[in-house]
Every structure is written in structure tokens, then in C-alpha cells.
Motif scaffolding. Structure first.
Motif, mmCIF file in Angstrom:
data_model
loop_
_atom_site.group_PDB
_atom_site.id
_atom_site.type_symbol
_atom_site.label_atom_id
_atom_site.label_comp_id
_atom_site.label_asym_id
_atom_site.label_seq_id
_atom_site.Cartn_x
_atom_site.Cartn_y
_atom_site.Cartn_z
ATOM 1 N N CYS A 95 13.571 -11.951 -7.602
ATOM 2 C CA CYS A 95 14.599 -10.962 -8.421
ATOM 3 C C CYS A 95 14.563 -9.462 -7.641
ATOM 4 C CB CYS A 95 14.187 -10.934 -9.870
ATOM 5 S SG CYS A 95 14.998 -9.870 -10.734
ATOM 6 N N PRO A 96 15.454 -8.897 -7.380
ATOM 7 C CA PRO A 96 15.398 -7.547 -6.958
ATOM 8 C C PRO A 96 14.591 -6.765 -7.643
ATOM 9 C CG PRO A 96 17.623 -8.284 -6.933
ATOM 10 C CD PRO A 96 17.168 -9.234 -7.804
ATOM 11 N N TYR A 97 14.668 -6.781 -9.191
ATOM 12 C CA TYR A 97 13.657 -5.827 -9.958
ATOM 13 C C TYR A 97 12.215 -6.279 -9.556
ATOM 14 C CZ TYR A 97 17.593 -4.851 -12.208
ATOM 15 O OH TYR A 97 19.065 -4.305 -12.610
ATOM 16 N N VAL A 98 11.938 -7.449 -9.236
ATOM 17 C CA VAL A 98 10.227 -7.786 -8.939
ATOM 18 C C VAL A 98 10.173 -7.355 -7.588
ATOM 19 C CG1 VAL A 98 8.766 -9.596 -8.527
ATOM 20 C CG2 VAL A 98 10.762 -9.994 -10.244
ATOM 21 N N LYS A 99 11.131 -7.250 -6.538
ATOM 22 C CA LYS A 99 11.007 -6.925 -5.298
ATOM 23 C C LYS A 99 10.516 -5.355 -5.560
ATOM 24 C CE LYS A 99 12.564 -9.592 -1.637
ATOM 25 N NZ LYS A 99 11.560 -10.296 -1.030
ATOM 26 N N LYS A 100 11.253 -4.545 -6.394
ATOM 27 C CA LYS A 100 11.100 -3.221 -6.298
ATOM 28 C C LYS A 100 9.733 -3.017 -6.766
ATOM 29 C CE LYS A 100 12.982 0.401 -9.051
ATOM 30 N NZ LYS A 100 13.384 0.546 -10.499
ATOM 31 N N ALA A 101 9.014 -3.753 -7.707
ATOM 32 C CA ALA A 101 7.700 -3.644 -8.029
ATOM 33 C C ALA A 101 6.892 -3.743 -6.812
ATOM 34 C CB ALA A 101 7.500 -4.393 -9.274
ATOM 35 N N GLN A 102 7.008 -4.842 -6.181
ATOM 36 C CA GLN A 102 6.383 -5.350 -4.909
ATOM 37 C C GLN A 102 6.387 -4.013 -3.994
ATOM 38 O OE1 GLN A 102 8.173 -8.931 -3.435
ATOM 39 N NE2 GLN A 102 6.907 -10.199 -4.829
ATOM 40 N N GLU A 103 7.528 -3.558 -3.746
ATOM 41 C CA GLU A 103 7.657 -2.425 -2.770
ATOM 42 C C GLU A 103 6.882 -1.270 -3.042
ATOM 43 O OE1 GLU A 103 11.756 -2.485 -1.911
ATOM 44 O OE2 GLU A 103 11.803 -4.296 -0.972
ATOM 45 N N ALA A 104 6.799 -1.142 -4.529
ATOM 46 C CA ALA A 104 6.216 0.126 -5.001
ATOM 47 C C ALA A 104 4.806 0.082 -4.930
ATOM 48 C CB ALA A 104 6.413 0.403 -6.301
ATOM 49 N N ALA A 105 4.313 -0.996 -5.252
ATOM 50 C CA ALA A 105 2.848 -1.483 -4.934
ATOM 51 C C ALA A 105 2.378 -1.185 -3.302
ATOM 52 C CB ALA A 105 2.261 -2.798 -5.130
ATOM 53 N N ARG A 106 3.456 -1.627 -2.507
ATOM 54 C CA ARG A 106 3.019 -1.505 -1.030
ATOM 55 C C ARG A 106 2.934 0.021 -0.786
ATOM 56 N NH1 ARG A 106 5.727 -5.649 1.601
ATOM 57 N NH2 ARG A 106 7.827 -4.622 0.896
ATOM 58 N N GLU A 107 3.980 0.797 -1.144
ATOM 59 C CA GLU A 107 4.048 2.240 -0.929
ATOM 60 C C GLU A 107 3.063 2.832 -1.296
ATOM 61 O OE1 GLU A 107 6.241 3.993 1.018
ATOM 62 O OE2 GLU A 107 6.742 1.915 1.558
ATOM 63 N N HIS A 108 2.429 2.672 -2.334
ATOM 64 C CA HIS A 108 1.322 3.404 -3.105
ATOM 65 C C HIS A 108 0.119 3.079 -2.320
ATOM 66 C CE1 HIS A 108 2.804 4.870 -6.709
ATOM 67 N NE2 HIS A 108 3.287 3.941 -7.329
ATOM 68 N N ALA A 109 -0.014 1.806 -1.834
ATOM 69 C CA ALA A 109 -1.260 1.484 -0.811
ATOM 70 C C ALA A 109 -1.053 2.187 0.445
ATOM 71 C CB ALA A 109 -1.218 -0.042 -0.676
ATOM 72 N N ARG A 110 0.112 2.275 0.943
ATOM 73 C CA ARG A 110 0.254 2.972 2.422
ATOM 74 C C ARG A 110 -0.003 4.633 2.103
ATOM 75 N NH1 ARG A 110 5.995 1.161 3.664
ATOM 76 N NH2 ARG A 110 5.352 -1.011 4.522
ATOM 77 N N ALA A 111 0.206 5.068 1.021
ATOM 78 C CA ALA A 111 -0.045 6.458 0.549
ATOM 79 C C ALA A 111 -1.604 6.542 0.118
ATOM 80 C CB ALA A 111 0.702 7.058 -0.646
ATOM 81 N N ASN A 112 -2.271 5.575 0.387
ATOM 82 C CA ASN A 112 -3.754 5.668 0.161
ATOM 83 C C ASN A 112 -4.129 5.762 -1.402
ATOM 84 O OD1 ASN A 112 -4.936 5.076 2.638
ATOM 85 N ND2 ASN A 112 -4.474 7.265 3.175
ATOM 86 N N ARG A 113 -3.290 5.504 -2.251
ATOM 87 C CA ARG A 113 -3.616 5.310 -3.503
ATOM 88 C C ARG A 113 -4.160 3.881 -3.783
ATOM 89 N NH1 ARG A 113 2.037 7.059 -4.005
ATOM 90 N NH2 ARG A 113 2.236 9.402 -3.324
ATOM 91 N N ARG A 114 -5.215 4.009 -4.952
ATOM 92 C CA ARG A 114 -5.618 2.683 -5.374
ATOM 93 C C ARG A 114 -4.306 2.040 -6.372
ATOM 94 N NH1 ARG A 114 -10.655 2.842 -8.786
ATOM 95 N NH2 ARG A 114 -10.020 4.990 -9.523
ATOM 96 N N VAL A 115 -3.947 0.822 -6.237
ATOM 97 C CA VAL A 115 -3.083 0.156 -7.193
ATOM 98 C C VAL A 115 -3.493 -0.312 -8.248
ATOM 99 C CG1 VAL A 115 -0.935 -1.291 -6.940
ATOM 100 C CG2 VAL A 115 -1.380 0.295 -5.067
ATOM 101 N N VAL A 116 -2.755 -0.197 -9.323
ATOM 102 C CA VAL A 116 -3.181 -0.660 -10.576
ATOM 103 C C VAL A 116 -2.047 -1.280 -11.066
ATOM 104 C CG1 VAL A 116 -3.954 -0.392 -12.927
ATOM 105 C CG2 VAL A 116 -5.049 0.668 -11.151
ATOM 106 N N VAL A 117 -1.940 -2.509 -11.392
ATOM 107 C CA VAL A 117 -0.576 -3.232 -12.082
ATOM 108 C C VAL A 117 -1.105 -3.235 -13.559
ATOM 109 C CG1 VAL A 117 0.884 -5.107 -11.805
ATOM 110 C CG2 VAL A 117 -0.221 -4.248 -10.008
ATOM 111 N N VAL A 118 0.009 -2.871 -14.581
ATOM 112 C CA VAL A 118 -0.013 -3.216 -15.716
ATOM 113 C C VAL A 118 0.437 -4.578 -16.079
ATOM 114 C CG1 VAL A 118 0.264 -2.306 -17.911
ATOM 115 C CG2 VAL A 118 -0.219 -0.725 -16.175
#
Ligand code: SF4
Length: 288
Positions: A95-118
Motif C-alpha cells: 500500500c502506498p501509505y505503508v510505503k510512506k511509513a517505510q520511507e519515513a523510517a529510512r529518511e530518519h535513519a539517513r539523518a542519524n536519528r534513532r527510529v522508533v515505530v509506534v
């Protein structure tokens, strides 16, 4: 109207899209077709696809020699890579909405943030999102934030079906514990819209019929919410309707989970109307 269907009920955009993608793949693929895990949490739909030759492969080795469809929950990038390495033809119905969540996680990791998924640890969608950001963690409640001590800024992402209240409460709890938090609101409105419409209809109904797989968490939740308001029955299809539940003059509401296609809702409504001795061209009218 003695029988009304909630304004928002049944298959969401992502499920309808995944079903359409499987149909297209069946029509176009040169060899056998499989889905990686059951396409949706709806035994009737999965059985009907199976009768038309769509196999369910729980793991990639079982999909050998097929065109394999990735379901709307999505998968880890490593799974897609492995599928290609195995020479499978991959059709991605994430689903494109799930893809958006996957991409958000990847972008946070690229920006050196610790990713937390609720979200719900172990849920296939959450596992797929977490796999897009090395070291990502899952929390299911504000209380669980106590496990996230130290470290730098946090990139917060939501499982698409999370409640906005819980997501906000986790963001607040992290802030109160002194974390710098960058929030990506990746919640999809479909679940909430179905819940709100079902409860609204339940308030004016004597009986609610909720349609969907018993293995569908969002359908079970719909039935629970309706049961808090009026008498409620959860059915997977028309064969489970019991004539003793119905009597003339009662108001009946119908809702259905996000994995329930429109034709299943119509089949149940038609069967209820037959039990009530009614006909009519449109079996599924909604409140005006
Ligand atoms: S509930 Fe939302 S995110 Fe999940 S498949 Fe449906 S549309 Fe996509």
C-alpha cells in the motif's frame, strides 16, 4: 430503513488495490502466481483466489518458479532483494501509505536519528517498516518509552493503523523524558473512519452485523466497539447468519473490516433482506 450499511465500511484503498493487482497479475503472468503470505485477512477471498490458482507462499523458497505478489503490508527490503536473487518475478502490491511509513523510517535513519515505530511488535507491516532503518525499535505504549534511554534524536513513525491518540501520547512521553523527537505522522485514516462510522450507526441500530475474517484484527476491533453500543454479531459471510437474530421492525446496521470486499457486504445484506422478507434493488443503503 430497517437495514443500513455504515458510510465507511469494507475494503480500504490499499486492499482494493492489492486485489486489483493480483487480478491483473493472474491475467498477465506467464507462469503460476503466488502471494507472499495470505493476501488479506479474509479466508473467503484467499480460498477463492486459491481456487483460481493463486498459491500462498509463507516463505520465499515456497514461491519457487512463480510470479510472487507482495501484499499491502509490505516487506523488508532484504526480502525483495532475496526474491530477485532467487530469480522470482516480483509484483509489489505494498500500500502506498505503508510505503510512506517505510520511507519515513529510512529518511530518519539517513539523518542519524534513532527510529522508533509506534505499533504492534511482530505485525508484518511493522516488521517491514523496522527493517527499513537499521536498529529501529518498536514501542506499543507511552509506558514502553522508559526502555529508550540515552542516545541522540529520535525519528518517530507510526504503524498505519495506530490510533492518533496513542501516537501522540508516545510522542509526548518521549518529549517529557527529554528526547528530541522528529515526528512523521504515517497513520492512515481508513481504520478510524470505519470505526467512527460503525459506532455512529450502532447508536441508532438494534443489531449490528460486522462482516470480516475472524483473523482480521481491525474487524474484531470493529465488532468490539459496536458491541459496546448495541447487540452485535460478527460473521464471515451470509452462511453464518442465524434467522433467530432478526425480527421484523428492528433496525439493523452493517459494517465490515478493511479486508472485506464490497461483494461480500452485498451478499450478507441480500441474505438479511431475504430473512426479513424484503427485496429491493440496492441491498446496501447507507444513512443519508
Ligand atoms: S488500512 Fe490504510 S495503510 Fe492499510 S492497506 Fe488500507 S489504505 Fe493502506
Amino acid at each position: 430503513m430497517p437495514l443500513l450499511v455504515a458510510e465507511k465500511a469494507g475494503a480500504c484503498f490499499g486492499v482494493e488495490r492489492a486485489l486489483a493487482i493480483v487480478e491483473r497479475t493472474l491475467a498477465e503472468a506467464e507462469g503460476p502466481v503466488a502471494t507472499l503470505g495470505p493476501l488479506i485477512h479474509n479466508p473467503e477471498v484467499v480460498a477463492s483466489l486459491s481456487a483460481r490458482g493463486v498459491r500462498v507462499a509463507e516463505e520465499l523458497p515456497e514461491a519457487r518458479g512463480t510470479t510472487v505478489v507482495v501484499r499491502s503490508h509490505g516487506v523488508a527490503p532484504q526480502v525483495l532483494d532475496e526474491a530477485l536473487e532467487r530469480g522470482l518475478v516480483v509484483v509489489d502490491a505494498t500500500c502506498p501509505y505503508v510505503k510512506k511509513a517505510q520511507e519515513a523510517a529510512r529518511e530518519h535513519a539517513r539523518a542519524n536519528r534513532r527510529v522508533v515505530v509506534v505499533g504492534e511488535a511482530g505485525h508484518p507491516e511493522v516488521e517491514g517498516i523496522v527493517a527499513h532503518a537499521p536498529g529501529a525499535r518498536t514501542v506499543s505504549s507511552p509506558e514502553a518509552c522508559s526502555e529508550l534511554e540515552g542516545g541522540g534524536p529520535i525519528g518517530l513513525v507510526a504503524q498505519t493503523t495506530q490510533s492518533p491518540e496513542r501516537f501522540a501520547a508516545v510522542a509526548r512521553a518521549l518529549g517529557e523524558r527529554g528526547h528530541e523527537v522528529v515526528v512523521s505522522d504515517t497513520i492512515c485514516a481508513a481504520t478510524r473512519q470505519r470505526q467512527e462510522a460503525a459506532v455512529r450507526l450502532a447508536r441508532t441500530s438494534d443489531l449490528m452485523i460486522v462482516i470480516g475474517g475472524r483473523n482480521s484484527a481491525n474487524t474484531n476491533r470493529l465488532a468490539e466497539l459496536c458491541a459496546e453500543v448495541c447487540e452485535t454479531r460478527h460473521v464471515e459471510g451470509p452462511a453464518e447468519l442465524d434467522p433467530s437474530w432478526f425480527s421484523r421492525g428492528m433496525s439493523i446496521g452493517v459494517s465490515a473490516g478493511a479486508s472485506t470486499p464490497k461483494d461480500q457486504i452485498e451478499a450478507v445484506c441480500t441474505a438479511i433482506r431475504a430473512l426479513l422478507g424484503e427485496g429491493g434493488e440496492d441491498p446496501c443503503q447507507s444513512p443519508s
